[in-house]
Design an enzyme around this catalytic site. Sequence first.
Site, PDB file in Angstrom:
ATOM      1  N   VAL A 128       5.222 -24.364  45.739  1.00  0.00           N
ATOM      2  CA  VAL A 128       4.029 -23.829  45.061  1.00  0.00           C
ATOM      3  C   VAL A 128       2.886 -24.842  45.123  1.00  0.00           C
ATOM      4  O   VAL A 128       1.739 -24.490  45.432  1.00  0.00           O
ATOM      5  CB  VAL A 128       4.325 -23.473  43.585  1.00  0.00           C
ATOM      6  CG1 VAL A 128       3.061 -22.956  42.898  1.00  0.00           C
ATOM      7  CG2 VAL A 128       5.428 -22.436  43.489  1.00  0.00           C
ATOM      8  N   ARG A 154      13.985 -21.550  40.251  1.00  0.00           N
ATOM      9  CA  ARG A 154      15.241 -20.807  40.070  1.00  0.00           C
ATOM     10  C   ARG A 154      16.039 -20.749  41.365  1.00  0.00           C
ATOM     11  O   ARG A 154      15.464 -20.773  42.454  1.00  0.00           O
ATOM     12  CB  ARG A 154      14.921 -19.355  39.703  1.00  0.00           C
ATOM     13  CG  ARG A 154      14.609 -19.177  38.284  1.00  0.00           C
ATOM     14  CD  ARG A 154      14.701 -17.716  37.915  1.00  0.00           C
ATOM     15  NE  ARG A 154      13.556 -16.928  38.352  1.00  0.00           N
ATOM     16  CZ  ARG A 154      13.498 -15.613  38.214  1.00  0.00           C
ATOM     17  NH1 ARG A 154      14.503 -14.949  37.686  1.00  0.00           N
ATOM     18  NH2 ARG A 154      12.423 -14.948  38.600  1.00  0.00           N
ATOM     19  N   ARG A 167      14.741 -17.681  34.438  1.00  0.00           N
ATOM     20  CA  ARG A 167      13.729 -18.735  34.281  1.00  0.00           C
ATOM     21  C   ARG A 167      14.101 -19.641  33.114  1.00  0.00           C
ATOM     22  O   ARG A 167      13.847 -20.843  33.132  1.00  0.00           O
ATOM     23  CB  ARG A 167      12.349 -18.117  34.054  1.00  0.00           C
ATOM     24  CG  ARG A 167      11.826 -17.343  35.247  1.00  0.00           C
ATOM     25  CD  ARG A 167      10.483 -16.693  34.936  1.00  0.00           C
ATOM     26  NE  ARG A 167       9.947 -15.955  36.070  1.00  0.00           N
ATOM     27  CZ  ARG A 167      10.145 -14.654  36.279  1.00  0.00           C
ATOM     28  NH1 ARG A 167      10.887 -13.946  35.441  1.00  0.00           N
ATOM     29  NH2 ARG A 167       9.622 -14.050  37.323  1.00  0.00           N
ATOM     30  N   ASN A 223      13.073 -28.978  32.953  1.00  0.00           N
ATOM     31  CA  ASN A 223      11.630 -28.900  33.195  1.00  0.00           C
ATOM     32  C   ASN A 223      10.801 -29.352  31.994  1.00  0.00           C
ATOM     33  O   ASN A 223       9.672 -29.822  32.152  1.00  0.00           O
ATOM     34  CB  ASN A 223      11.246 -27.495  33.657  1.00  0.00           C
ATOM     35  CG  ASN A 223      11.673 -27.257  35.102  1.00  0.00           C
ATOM     36  OD1 ASN A 223      12.102 -28.193  35.775  1.00  0.00           O
ATOM     37  ND2 ASN A 223      11.548 -26.034  35.575  1.00  0.00           N
ATOM     38  N   THR A 283       4.881 -24.347  36.044  1.00  0.00           N
ATOM     39  CA  THR A 283       6.328 -24.595  35.952  1.00  0.00           C
ATOM     40  C   THR A 283       6.990 -23.632  34.954  1.00  0.00           C
ATOM     41  O   THR A 283       6.440 -23.355  33.887  1.00  0.00           O
ATOM     42  CB  THR A 283       6.556 -26.056  35.498  1.00  0.00           C
ATOM     43  OG1 THR A 283       5.848 -26.924  36.377  1.00  0.00           O
ATOM     44  CG2 THR A 283       8.041 -26.413  35.536  1.00  0.00           C
ATOM     45  N   ASP A 295       2.411 -11.511  38.132  1.00  0.00           N
ATOM     46  CA  ASP A 295       3.166 -10.308  37.773  1.00  0.00           C
ATOM     47  C   ASP A 295       2.319  -9.053  38.010  1.00  0.00           C
ATOM     48  O   ASP A 295       2.820  -8.033  38.487  1.00  0.00           O
ATOM     49  CB  ASP A 295       3.622 -10.389  36.303  1.00  0.00           C
ATOM     50  CG  ASP A 295       4.563 -11.571  36.067  1.00  0.00           C
ATOM     51  OD1 ASP A 295       5.327 -11.911  36.987  1.00  0.00           O
ATOM     52  OD2 ASP A 295       4.524 -12.156  34.965  1.00  0.00           O
ATOM     53  N   ARG A 299       2.171  -8.252  41.706  1.00  0.00           N
ATOM     54  CA  ARG A 299       3.392  -7.553  42.161  1.00  0.00           C
ATOM     55  C   ARG A 299       3.296  -6.071  41.789  1.00  0.00           C
ATOM     56  O   ARG A 299       3.566  -5.188  42.604  1.00  0.00           O
ATOM     57  CB  ARG A 299       4.624  -8.203  41.523  1.00  0.00           C
ATOM     58  CG  ARG A 299       4.882  -9.577  42.126  1.00  0.00           C
ATOM     59  CD  ARG A 299       6.060 -10.293  41.479  1.00  0.00           C
ATOM     60  NE  ARG A 299       6.354 -11.508  42.242  1.00  0.00           N
ATOM     61  CZ  ARG A 299       6.847 -12.633  41.722  1.00  0.00           C
ATOM     62  NH1 ARG A 299       7.102 -12.705  40.433  1.00  0.00           N
ATOM     63  NH2 ARG A 299       7.083 -13.664  42.495  1.00  0.00           N
ATOM     64  N   HIS A 304       6.439 -14.498  30.458  1.00  0.00           N
ATOM     65  CA  HIS A 304       6.776 -14.438  31.888  1.00  0.00           C
ATOM     66  C   HIS A 304       8.293 -14.455  32.021  1.00  0.00           C
ATOM     67  O   HIS A 304       8.900 -15.469  32.317  1.00  0.00           O
ATOM     68  CB  HIS A 304       6.155 -15.651  32.589  1.00  0.00           C
ATOM     69  CG  HIS A 304       6.368 -15.643  34.075  1.00  0.00           C
ATOM     70  ND1 HIS A 304       6.087 -14.573  34.870  1.00  0.00           N
ATOM     71  CD2 HIS A 304       6.826 -16.615  34.911  1.00  0.00           C
ATOM     72  CE1 HIS A 304       6.361 -14.872  36.133  1.00  0.00           C
ATOM     73  NE2 HIS A 304       6.816 -16.102  36.173  1.00  0.00           N
TER      74      HIS A 304
HETATM   75  N1  LIG Z   1       4.524 -19.317  36.630  1.00  0.00           N
HETATM   76  C1  LIG Z   1       4.924 -18.634  37.680  1.00  0.00           C
HETATM   77  O1  LIG Z   1       4.624 -17.473  37.823  1.00  0.00           O
HETATM   78  C2  LIG Z   1       5.736 -19.334  38.744  1.00  0.00           C
HETATM   79  C3  LIG Z   1       5.844 -18.797  40.025  1.00  0.00           C
HETATM   80  C4  LIG Z   1       6.572 -19.504  40.981  1.00  0.00           C
HETATM   81  C5  LIG Z   1       7.194 -20.704  40.659  1.00  0.00           C
HETATM   82  N2  LIG Z   1       7.103 -21.176  39.392  1.00  0.00           N
HETATM   83  C6  LIG Z   1       7.724 -22.430  38.985  1.00  0.00           C
HETATM   84  O2  LIG Z   1       7.011 -23.514  39.559  1.00  0.00           O
HETATM   85  C7  LIG Z   1       7.875 -24.647  39.687  1.00  0.00           C
HETATM   86  C8  LIG Z   1       7.790 -25.214  41.101  1.00  0.00           C
HETATM   87  O3  LIG Z   1       8.311 -24.292  42.033  1.00  0.00           O
HETATM   88  P1  LIG Z   1       8.418 -24.692  43.580  1.00  0.00           P
HETATM   89  O4  LIG Z   1       8.897 -23.498  44.288  1.00  0.00           O
HETATM   90  O5  LIG Z   1       7.169 -25.381  44.027  1.00  0.00           O
HETATM   91  O6  LIG Z   1       9.589 -25.779  43.496  1.00  0.00           O
HETATM   92  P2  LIG Z   1       9.869 -26.977  44.558  1.00  0.00           P
HETATM   93  O7  LIG Z   1      11.241 -27.472  44.268  1.00  0.00           O
HETATM   94  O8  LIG Z   1       9.544 -26.528  45.925  1.00  0.00           O
HETATM   95  O9  LIG Z   1       8.800 -28.093  44.141  1.00  0.00           O
HETATM   96  C9  LIG Z   1       8.853 -28.779  42.907  1.00  0.00           C
HETATM   97  C10 LIG Z   1       8.367 -30.188  43.167  1.00  0.00           C
HETATM   98  O10 LIG Z   1       8.248 -30.869  41.927  1.00  0.00           O
HETATM   99  C11 LIG Z   1       8.504 -32.234  42.206  1.00  0.00           C
HETATM  100  N3  LIG Z   1       8.756 -32.986  40.984  1.00  0.00           N
HETATM  101  C12 LIG Z   1       9.882 -33.022  40.223  1.00  0.00           C
HETATM  102  N4  LIG Z   1       9.704 -33.852  39.174  1.00  0.00           N
HETATM  103  C13 LIG Z   1       8.443 -34.335  39.263  1.00  0.00           C
HETATM  104  C14 LIG Z   1       7.670 -35.237  38.475  1.00  0.00           C
HETATM  105  N5  LIG Z   1       8.157 -35.785  37.369  1.00  0.00           N
HETATM  106  N6  LIG Z   1       6.414 -35.514  38.889  1.00  0.00           N
HETATM  107  C15 LIG Z   1       5.901 -34.973  39.995  1.00  0.00           C
HETATM  108  N7  LIG Z   1       6.579 -34.108  40.795  1.00  0.00           N
HETATM  109  C16 LIG Z   1       7.834 -33.797  40.425  1.00  0.00           C
HETATM  110  C17 LIG Z   1       9.705 -32.175  43.148  1.00  0.00           C
HETATM  111  O11 LIG Z   1       9.887 -33.397  43.841  1.00  0.00           O
HETATM  112  C18 LIG Z   1       9.317 -31.012  44.055  1.00  0.00           C
HETATM  113  O12 LIG Z   1       8.644 -31.457  45.208  1.00  0.00           O
HETATM  114  C19 LIG Z   1       9.269 -24.134  39.283  1.00  0.00           C
HETATM  115  O13 LIG Z   1       9.538 -24.455  37.927  1.00  0.00           O
HETATM  116  C20 LIG Z   1       9.157 -22.629  39.452  1.00  0.00           C
HETATM  117  O14 LIG Z   1      10.083 -21.923  38.663  1.00  0.00           O
HETATM  118  C21 LIG Z   1       6.381 -20.525  38.435  1.00  0.00           C
END
Ligand SMILES: NC(=O)c1ccc[n+]([C@@H]2O[C@H](COP(=O)([O-])OP(=O)(O)OC[C@H]3O[C@@H](n4cnc5c(N)ncnc54)[C@H](O)[C@@H]3O)[C@@H](O)[C@H]2O)c1
Length: 309
Positions: free
Chosen positions: A13, A82, A88, A95, A119, A148, A151, A175
Site C-alpha cells: 500500500v 491480513r 482485520r 499493529n 493500517t 469500501d 468496491r 471498516h
Molecule cells: N484501511 C484500509 O482500507 C486498508 C486497505 C488495505 C490495507 N490496509 C492495511 O494497511 C497495512 C499495510 O498493508 P500492505 O499491504 O502495504 O502490507 P505490507 O506488508 O506490504 O507492507 C507493510 C510495511 O510496513 C513496514 N513496517 C512494519 N513495521 C514498521 C515500522 N515500525 N515502521 C515503518 N514501517 C514498518 C513493513 O516492513 C512493510 O514493508 C496493513 O495493516 C493492511 O491491513 C488497510
Amino acid sequence: MRMKVTVVGAGNVGATTAQRLAERDYADVVLVDIVEGMPQGKALDLNQSGPVVGYEPNVVGTNGYEETAGSDVVVITSGFPRQPGMSRDDLLAKNKEIVGGVAEQVAERSPDAIVIVVTNPLDAMCHVAADVTKFPRERVIGMAGILDSARFRTFLAWELGVSVRDVTGFVLGGHGDTMVPVVSYTSVAGVPVSQRIPKERLDEIVQRTRDGGAEVVKLLQKGSAFYAPSAAAVEMVDSIVLDQHRVLPCAALCQGEYGLDGLFVGVPVKLGKGGIEEIIEIELNDEEKSALDASAGAVRELVDAMATL
Ligand SMILES: NC(=O)c1ccc[n+]([C@@H]2O[C@H](COP(=O)([O-])OP(=O)(O)OC[C@H]3O[C@@H](n4cnc5c(N)ncnc54)[C@H](O)[C@@H]3O)[C@@H](O)[C@H]2O)c1
C-alpha cells in the site's frame, strides 16, 4: 514551496501510494520503512520513472524520521496485512505497537501534520494515532470508506452496465464485517439504485462489498489489496493538498455526531487543507441507523479490547 507528504510503510500500500503521489507532482514525498535499503531502493526506482512519466524526481527513501520533519500530510500504512482466513481484528496487538511507535515519531517531527491512517484494524488504529499524537480530531483521519464505497460502486456499475463514474454511494460505519453500505444514498446519475436493481440482488451486492477485502485476500493468497486502497488514500491527500473540500466517507472521531461519542467511525466528512472541515450528518432510515449503531458497537468492543493489551 511544495508541500511534503510522508508515507510510512513502504510495502504494497505504501509504495503504491508513493508512486501515485509522485505522479501527481504536487508534493515532495518521503517514504519510510524499517527494512534497510528497501524504501531507499523504491524511492530511487520511483525517481527514475520521473523522466518517462513526466514528473520531478523528489522521492526520498529512509529508515529514519529526520527527512520527514515538517511534513504537511503523513500517511501511515506500516503494519501487518491480513492473510487468508484472518479478520482485520486479528491484527490488533501487533499493529497497535507499530502504529503507536510511528505516531510518536511523526508527532515529534511534524507537529502540524494531518495524519491519514491506513493500517488495520483501521478504526482502532485511528484511536492509537489520535491518542499518541494528541492531534485534534481535524488532523487524524482514517481511510476505509472511500475504498469500501469504490468496491460497492464497481459492483453496481457492473450490474447495470454503466460507467463507474456515474455511480455514487457511501459505505459508512467501521471498516469490518459490519460496515454499512448506505443504499438509500446510492444512485446512478441521480436515480436511486433501488429503482434499478431488485432488493434481493442489491442485498447480494451489499454482501459482496462487505466481503470485498476478503475476496481479494483469498485470491492473492499472500497479503491484501493495495491498488484500490492506495488510490483511496491518495484521493484524501488530493483533497487536503489541493484544498478541494471533497465530501468523502472517512473514519473520523465522532463527538456527538450520529449519536456516537469519542469513537472513530466511517462518516461523510468534508476534507480541506486543515483536514476535516465538517462531519456531515445525513438522515438515515431506521434499518441503516441500527446497522450503523451495530457497526459502531463492534468498533467500541475492539477499542475496549485494545485497552487491555
Ligand atoms: N484501511 C484500509 O482500507 C486498508 C486497505 C488495505 C490495507 N490496509 C492495511 O494497511 C497495512 C499495510 O498493508 P500492505 O499491504 O502495504 O502490507 P505490507 O506488508 O506490504 O507492507 C507493510 C510495511 O510496513 C513496514 N513496517 C512494519 N513495521 C514498521 C515500522 N515500525 N515502521 C515503518 N514501517 C514498518 C513493513 O516492513 C512493510 O514493508 C496493513 O495493516 C493492511 O491491513 C488497510
